[in-house]
Design a protein around this motif. Structure first.
Motif, short mmCIF file in Angstrom:
data_model
loop_
_atom_site.label_atom_id
_atom_site.label_comp_id
_atom_site.label_asym_id
_atom_site.label_seq_id
_atom_site.Cartn_x
_atom_site.Cartn_y
_atom_site.Cartn_z
N PRO A 135 0.81 -1.22 0.00
CA PRO A 135 0.00 0.00 0.00
C PRO A 135 0.84 1.27 0.00
O PRO A 135 0.41 2.29 -0.52
N PHE A 136 2.07 1.23 0.57
CA PHE A 136 2.86 2.46 0.60
C PHE A 136 3.98 2.43 -0.41
O PHE A 136 5.13 2.65 -0.11
N GLY A 137 3.60 2.11 -1.66
CA GLY A 137 4.56 2.00 -2.74
C GLY A 137 5.42 3.24 -2.90
O GLY A 137 6.64 3.17 -2.88
N ASP A 138 4.76 4.43 -3.07
CA ASP A 138 5.59 5.62 -3.24
C ASP A 138 5.23 6.69 -2.22
O ASP A 138 4.84 7.81 -2.57
N LEU A 139 5.32 6.28 -0.98
CA LEU A 139 5.08 7.21 0.11
C LEU A 139 6.42 7.84 0.47
O LEU A 139 7.29 7.20 1.03
N ASP A 140 6.60 9.10 0.09
CA ASP A 140 7.92 9.71 0.31
C ASP A 140 7.84 10.83 1.33
O ASP A 140 6.84 11.52 1.47
N LEU A 141 8.94 11.00 2.00
CA LEU A 141 9.09 12.11 2.93
C LEU A 141 9.97 13.13 2.22
O LEU A 141 11.09 12.82 1.84
N ARG A 142 9.44 14.33 2.01
CA ARG A 142 10.26 15.36 1.35
C ARG A 142 10.70 16.37 2.37
O ARG A 142 9.90 16.89 3.14
N PHE A 143 11.98 16.65 2.39
CA PHE A 143 12.53 17.50 3.43
C PHE A 143 13.72 18.25 2.87
O PHE A 143 14.73 17.66 2.50
N ALA A 144 13.57 19.56 2.74
CA ALA A 144 14.65 20.44 2.25
C ALA A 144 15.23 19.93 0.94
O ALA A 144 16.44 19.85 0.76
N GLY A 145 14.35 19.53 0.03
CA GLY A 145 14.83 19.10 -1.28
C GLY A 145 15.29 17.66 -1.33
O GLY A 145 15.66 17.15 -2.38
N LEU A 146 15.28 16.95 -0.19
CA LEU A 146 15.69 15.55 -0.17
C LEU A 146 14.47 14.65 -0.19
O LEU A 146 13.43 15.00 0.38
N VAL A 147 14.58 13.52 -0.86
CA VAL A 147 13.49 12.57 -0.90
C VAL A 147 13.89 11.32 -0.12
O VAL A 147 14.92 10.72 -0.40
N ILE A 148 13.08 10.99 0.89
CA ILE A 148 13.36 9.78 1.65
C ILE A 148 12.09 8.94 1.62
O ILE A 148 11.04 9.42 2.02
N SER A 149 12.19 7.70 1.15
CA SER A 149 10.98 6.90 1.11
C SER A 149 10.73 6.32 2.50
O SER A 149 11.67 5.90 3.19
#
Lengths: 305, 282
Positions: A135-149
């Motif tokens: 269910p969380f295939g592309d759940l990303d955390l965006r923070f100061a231009g960085l992408v963390i899945s």
């Protein structure tokens, strides 16, 4: 910023290697046994998990299962497979030939099991990679231009938590003391009243659990499994274990993360196929200056084969 | 001789030479899990010498063998600093680095590989293999062979008895590298091309299995091991995947039934005693 992103990706990739590297280092540290079935145990949990979520239980017993129970059963299967390996490699030769590690017998047997499990899966499902949907295939955390899945963060946390728990188990509990005594000297451990024959399967259960969990995390993270997924991850985890030093749990963590970082940075700077040179070259150069790895114990892994 | 038979025999010859290359280090007590790296060096040395520099077939094969020996000699010093599992994995790392360098090199064709202009036939491969077998049997009967066996069985005692352990181990790596390089050069000339994907980790694992399952106690081991695992899969005319599955089952069973390999010193002594009842050698 791109370089920071690459470093983050490297640490996340290293998180996958850590679980497998710890499984390797545990069997070598306690049993002096380089267990080559570890890559396929990793693959089994991912592939069985995929198969259950796609077809359901065998013989039409159920509808396709959800991703969580599928991976749970996959991990259990990896543990069972690990116990089968124990039955036919380690226990048998220990009983028959005394100190069997003097010869390379369990090592060769485990290579046999590597082929058996890998080709069983190939015969059953073919060699194509398979998509694994969560269910969380592309759940990303965006923070100061960085992408963390988020699955990647979770998997890093889960592997580190498992390893920390394992480290506690080895240090604090009765079972851990028995395991460490067996590692130090199996004969003396027997004299001290430790039932070594009961301790050995515990090592294999832990191996299956660590590999199965790493395989499940890989499936969730990358959304793809294949019969060959263990080969690359397994060899990189071996590199991580050697860099960290055989038999050291924290060494395996450091080594796994170093390999993950080296791999992503090398791909970033020198192109896709360069990681093979940098990772293994790093290992060779390190062994040249520190033949026991970064945190290796002096006595572990140097016995004659 | 049918084309199919000729092909199988040529592969057998190449595998036998390759297995003896790994056997020489194993007989001196070192497990070499980097066989594919040494064979790749021989194959690519042959490709460069023959295609780029225009050497003849025989001189190319001789020089490729020497290249294998030189690399084996040089790599022995760092690798022998490590012991046990570390050493096995250091040889593995060596092969990965060699293959990685070839894969990233444009002059070596990268992933495309290289095409050879000259080629050799099956008999040439088989005669070379026969020569290698005779050479290793002779070597193992000399004092050097005895010293290798002593280092294999017990290093400190061999040292006390005046064996120069380091020299024997380095020589084993160099001569093993030479034979692996030779098998690579023959591979290149026989198949007419080299591609780096062939020299993967599984190749290193398989050739070590030939040696360990054949048995490292006598020079018969690699011959029997390579023959067994080259010919049995050919005899089992079934799908590729099933072959490897059965190969795995055979390995596990073999380790249960004959953990020291198919051919052991004890077995040879018993056969000799049966064939020649008067001979008290055994």
């Amino acid at each position: 910023m791109l370089i920071v992103q690459q470093i983050l990706n490297g640490i996340m990739l290293g998180g996958i290697y850590v679980g497998v590297a710890v499984a390797f280092t545990l069997t070598i540290g306690i049993l002096n046994f380089l267990n080559f079935t570890i890559p396929v145990l990793f693959m089994l949990s991912g592939m069985i998990g995929w198969s259950l979520s796609f077809y359901g239980l065998p013989f039409g017993l159920s509808e396709p299962l959800g991703w969580l129970p599928s991976l749970g059963i996959g991990i259990i299967c990896a543990i069972l497979a690990s116990l089968v390996v124990e039955r036919f490699t380690y226990r048998y030769f220990k009983a028959k030939h005394g100190d069997a590690t003097e010869h390379a017998i369990p090592l060769v047997s485990s290579l046999g099991f590597l082929l058996i499990f890998e080709y069983m899966v190939l015969i059953a499902h073919g060699s194509d990679p398979r998509g694994f949907h969560t269910p969380f295939g592309d759940l990303d955390l965006r923070f100061a231009g960085l992408v963390i899945s988020i699955p990647q963060i979770l998997s890093l946390v889960v592997s580190l938590a498992i390893v920390a728990g394992l480290s506690m188990l080895l240090r604090r509990t009765q079972l851990g003391r028995a395991l460490r005594a067996t590692a130090e000297n199996p004969d003396a451990a027997v004299l001290m009243g430790i039932e070594v024959n009961r301790i050995v399967p515990v090592v294999f259960v832990l191996t299956g659990l660590l590999c199965g969990l790493a395989g499940a995390l890989f499936a969730v993270n990358y959304g793809e499994v294949s019969p060959y997924m263990g080969d690359q991850v397994g060899t990189k985890a071996i590199a991580g274990m050697v860099i960290g030093g055989l038999g050291s749990v924290w060494g395996a963590i450091a080594g796994g993360l170093i390999v993950g970082l080296t791999e992503t940075l090398s791909i970033h700077f020198f192109g896709a196929t360069s990681a093979q040179i940098t990772v293994w070259g790093l290992l060779l150069v390190l062994l040249l200056f520190r033949p026991k790895g970064l945190f290796g114990h002096n006595a572990i892994g140097k016995g004659k084969f | 001789m049918s084309g199919y038979m000729a092909g199988v025999l040529a592969i057998l010859g190449i595998n036998v030479i390759f297995a003896y290359g790994i056997y020489l280090t194993a007989a001196a007590g070192q497990l070499n899990l980097g066989g594919a790296g040494f064979q790749a060096i021989g194959a690519y040395a042959a490709a460069i010498l023959s295609v780029e520099l225009g050497f003849g077939i025989v001189s190319t094969i001789v020089l490729a063998t020497l290249a294998g020996a030189l690399i084996g000699f040089l790599i022995a010093f760092p690798i022998l600093r490590t012991r046990g599992v570390y050493m096995v994995l250091a040889t593995f790392a060596f092969a990965e680095v060699v293959v990685g360098i070839i894969l990233n090199s444009d002059t070596l064709g990268g992933a495309m590989g290289m095409i050879m202009f000259d080629y050799i036939e099956t008999p040439a491969v088989l005669w070379t293999a026969a020569g290698v077998v005779a050479f290793v049997f002779y070597l193992m009967s000399t004092p050097i062979g005895l010293a290798m066996r002593a280092v294999h069985d017990d290093e400190p005692v061999a040292d006390l008895m005046g064996v120069n352990n380091r020299a024997i181990q380095v020589a084993a790596f160099a001569s093993g590298g030479a034979l692996a390089g030779l098998s690579g050069a023959l591979y290149a000339f026989y198949f007419g091309f080299v591609e780096v994907q062939y020299f993967n980790a599984f190749l290193s694992i398989f050739v070590l299995l030939y040696v360990l399952i054949g048995g490292t106690q006598t020079a018969w081991g690699p011959l029997i091991g390579a023959a067994f695992f080259t010919l049995i899969p050919e005899a089992l005319r079934i799908g590729e995947d099933w072959r490897f599955l059965i190969f795995g089952v055979l390995i596990v069973l073999m380790m249960i039934v004959r953990p020291e390999g198919i051919v052991t010193r004890d077995a040879i002594d018993r056969i000799v005693a049966r064939l020649m009842p008067g001979d008290r050698r055994a």
